[in-house]
Every structure is written in structure tokens, then in C-alpha cells.
Design a protein around this motif. Structure first.
Motif, PDB file in Angstrom:
ATOM      1  N   ASP A  10      -5.769   1.086   3.016  1.00  0.00           N
ATOM      2  CA  ASP A  10      -4.585   1.931   2.948  1.00  0.00           C
ATOM      3  C   ASP A  10      -3.371   1.282   3.609  1.00  0.00           C
ATOM      4  O   ASP A  10      -3.470   0.683   4.679  1.00  0.00           O
ATOM      5  CB  ASP A  10      -4.849   3.277   3.630  1.00  0.00           C
ATOM      6  N   SER A  11      -2.237   1.454   2.949  1.00  0.00           N
ATOM      7  CA  SER A  11      -0.964   1.020   3.525  1.00  0.00           C
ATOM      8  C   SER A  11       0.089   2.052   3.146  1.00  0.00           C
ATOM      9  O   SER A  11      -0.056   2.771   2.170  1.00  0.00           O
ATOM     10  CB  SER A  11      -0.574  -0.363   3.009  1.00  0.00           C
ATOM     11  N   GLN A  12       1.141   2.107   3.936  1.00  0.00           N
ATOM     12  CA  GLN A  12       2.237   3.042   3.693  1.00  0.00           C
ATOM     13  C   GLN A  12       3.434   2.283   3.135  1.00  0.00           C
ATOM     14  O   GLN A  12       3.758   1.181   3.601  1.00  0.00           O
ATOM     15  CB  GLN A  12       2.685   3.684   4.995  1.00  0.00           C
ATOM     16  N   VAL A  13       4.102   2.882   2.159  1.00  0.00           N
ATOM     17  CA  VAL A  13       5.335   2.304   1.634  1.00  0.00           C
ATOM     18  C   VAL A  13       6.454   2.681   2.604  1.00  0.00           C
ATOM     19  O   VAL A  13       6.689   3.852   2.866  1.00  0.00           O
ATOM     20  CB  VAL A  13       5.639   2.814   0.209  1.00  0.00           C
ATOM     21  N   LYS A  14       7.146   1.664   3.144  1.00  0.00           N
ATOM     22  CA  LYS A  14       8.234   1.892   4.090  1.00  0.00           C
ATOM     23  C   LYS A  14       9.601   1.848   3.406  1.00  0.00           C
ATOM     24  O   LYS A  14      10.545   2.479   3.859  1.00  0.00           O
ATOM     25  CB  LYS A  14       8.201   0.833   5.209  1.00  0.00           C
ATOM     26  N   ASP A  15       9.703   1.071   2.307  1.00  0.00           N
ATOM     27  CA  ASP A  15      10.984   0.920   1.622  1.00  0.00           C
ATOM     28  C   ASP A  15      10.719   0.486   0.186  1.00  0.00           C
ATOM     29  O   ASP A  15       9.835  -0.330  -0.062  1.00  0.00           O
ATOM     30  CB  ASP A  15      11.818  -0.142   2.346  1.00  0.00           C
ATOM     31  N   ILE A  25      10.061  -3.304  -9.087  1.00  0.00           N
ATOM     32  CA  ILE A  25      10.345  -2.548  -7.870  1.00  0.00           C
ATOM     33  C   ILE A  25       9.722  -3.325  -6.713  1.00  0.00           C
ATOM     34  O   ILE A  25       8.540  -3.677  -6.755  1.00  0.00           O
ATOM     35  CB  ILE A  25       9.724  -1.127  -7.913  1.00  0.00           C
ATOM     36  N   ARG A  26      10.541  -3.597  -5.714  1.00  0.00           N
ATOM     37  CA  ARG A  26      10.071  -4.297  -4.515  1.00  0.00           C
ATOM     38  C   ARG A  26       9.709  -3.240  -3.484  1.00  0.00           C
ATOM     39  O   ARG A  26      10.513  -2.349  -3.196  1.00  0.00           O
ATOM     40  CB  ARG A  26      11.192  -5.188  -3.987  1.00  0.00           C
ATOM     41  N   ARG A  27       8.500  -3.305  -2.949  1.00  0.00           N
ATOM     42  CA  ARG A  27       8.056  -2.323  -1.960  1.00  0.00           C
ATOM     43  C   ARG A  27       7.651  -3.032  -0.665  1.00  0.00           C
ATOM     44  O   ARG A  27       6.852  -3.963  -0.699  1.00  0.00           O
ATOM     45  CB  ARG A  27       6.866  -1.529  -2.486  1.00  0.00           C
ATOM     46  N   ARG A  28       8.208  -2.587   0.447  1.00  0.00           N
ATOM     47  CA  ARG A  28       7.780  -3.052   1.765  1.00  0.00           C
ATOM     48  C   ARG A  28       6.711  -2.082   2.234  1.00  0.00           C
ATOM     49  O   ARG A  28       6.902  -0.868   2.200  1.00  0.00           O
ATOM     50  CB  ARG A  28       8.947  -3.059   2.762  1.00  0.00           C
ATOM     51  N   ARG A  29       5.578  -2.615   2.634  1.00  0.00           N
ATOM     52  CA  ARG A  29       4.448  -1.794   3.044  1.00  0.00           C
ATOM     53  C   ARG A  29       4.024  -2.155   4.458  1.00  0.00           C
ATOM     54  O   ARG A  29       4.250  -3.265   4.915  1.00  0.00           O
ATOM     55  CB  ARG A  29       3.262  -2.025   2.101  1.00  0.00           C
ATOM     56  N   GLN A  30       3.345  -1.184   5.096  1.00  0.00           N
ATOM     57  CA  GLN A  30       2.785  -1.418   6.415  1.00  0.00           C
ATOM     58  C   GLN A  30       1.338  -0.939   6.421  1.00  0.00           C
ATOM     59  O   GLN A  30       1.046   0.190   5.989  1.00  0.00           O
ATOM     60  CB  GLN A  30       3.577  -0.686   7.498  1.00  0.00           C
TER      61      GLN A  30
END
Length: 153
Positions: A10-15, A25-30
């Protein structure tokens, strides 16, 4: 999305934001486990493509492989990475919309040659040297001579 650092599921989309050409679509994840940040790209895929290689071998189309080969041809030519991405997206779009899900590798090579010819003559010759399997210096000379003559015409 699996974390590339710790393999946690699991990771969260931050941006999220569109790329410059709007093709992805560019997604920054954490990562929720280790906290590492990473970027993913989401692209439209109209259909699954299969590349027909020599001797009737088949393999799935790989956008990243196409991108890498064009990046190698364009290395140290001062071509913006966004322009290369745009070129690859355009070629992929052409392949996906032409109707047939099976594509000859030679057709892909010809599309790349056409695209590079209009972008940069050195990148064009570099790509041609692999695509056309140049064996000796004379092959380069002959091909480059044709490129120079075409540019004068």
C-alpha cells in the motif's frame, strides 16, 4: 501500488498532475510502511499490442523499451526529455490506433526513423545505425551523405 523500496503493498497518493504533453498523469506516492516517496505515471492504453519479430517471434509491446532506444539515439544532443516523451507517446498512439494489434518490428523502426529525421539528424543516424545494422564506417558515410543531400534539396 507496491513500494519499490520495501515491497509493501500500500502507498498513498500525495500529489497528482498531468504531464506536460497531457498524455499521462504523474503521481507522487508515499509508502505507508517505510515512508519512502516515489513517482508513478498512469497512461491511456487503447489496446494490447504485440510486436512481430524475425522468425515469427512475438512479444508484448514495451513502451519503456521504445523510450530507451530513442533516448540512446538522442544522448548528448540537447533534446528535452519532454520532447522525447512526446515523440514516444505519438508513436505509441499511432500504433494503437492503426487497427491491428500485431505490429511488425520493422514498422515501429520506420516510425521512429521518420520521427527522428524531423527532430535531429545525428539522433536519426545513430538510430539508423542499429535499425539498419551498419557493419562498417562506409555504411555510416553513405547514409550520412544521403541525409546531407536530402537536407539541401
Amino acid at each position: 501500488m507496491r513500494c519499490p523500496f520495501c515491497a509493501h503493498e500500500d502507498s498513498q497518493v500525495k500529489d497528482s498532475r498531468p504531464t506536460e504533453d497531457g498524455a499521462a498523469i504523474r503521481r507522487r506516492r508515499q509508502c505507508e510502511a517505510c515512508g519512502a516517496r516515489f513517482t508513478t505515471f498512469e497512461r491511456i492504453q487503447l489496446r494490447e499490442l504485440t510486436v512481430l519479430k524475425s522468425e515469427d517471434r512475438r512479444q508484448p509491446f514495451e513502451r519503456d523499451k521504445l523510450l530507451r532506444s530513442i533516448e540512446v539515439a538522442c544522448r548528448k544532443r540537447g533534446i528535452a526529455p519532454a520532447r522525447i516523451e512526446q515523440l514516444v507517446s505519438g508513436i505509441q498512439r499511432q500504433l494503437e490506433t492503426q487497427g491491428d494489434p500485431e505490429i511488425q518490428s520493422s514498422h515501429i523502426g520506420a516510425l521512429v526513423m521518420d520521427a527522428l529525421k524531423g527532430l535531429d539528424s545525428v539522433a536519426y543516424i545513430r538510430f539508423a545505425s542499429v535499425y539498419k545494422d551498419f557493419r562498417e564506417a562506409k555504411d555510416f558515410e553513405d547514409f550520412a551523405g544521403n541525409v546531407s543531400e536530402a537536407g539541401r534539396g
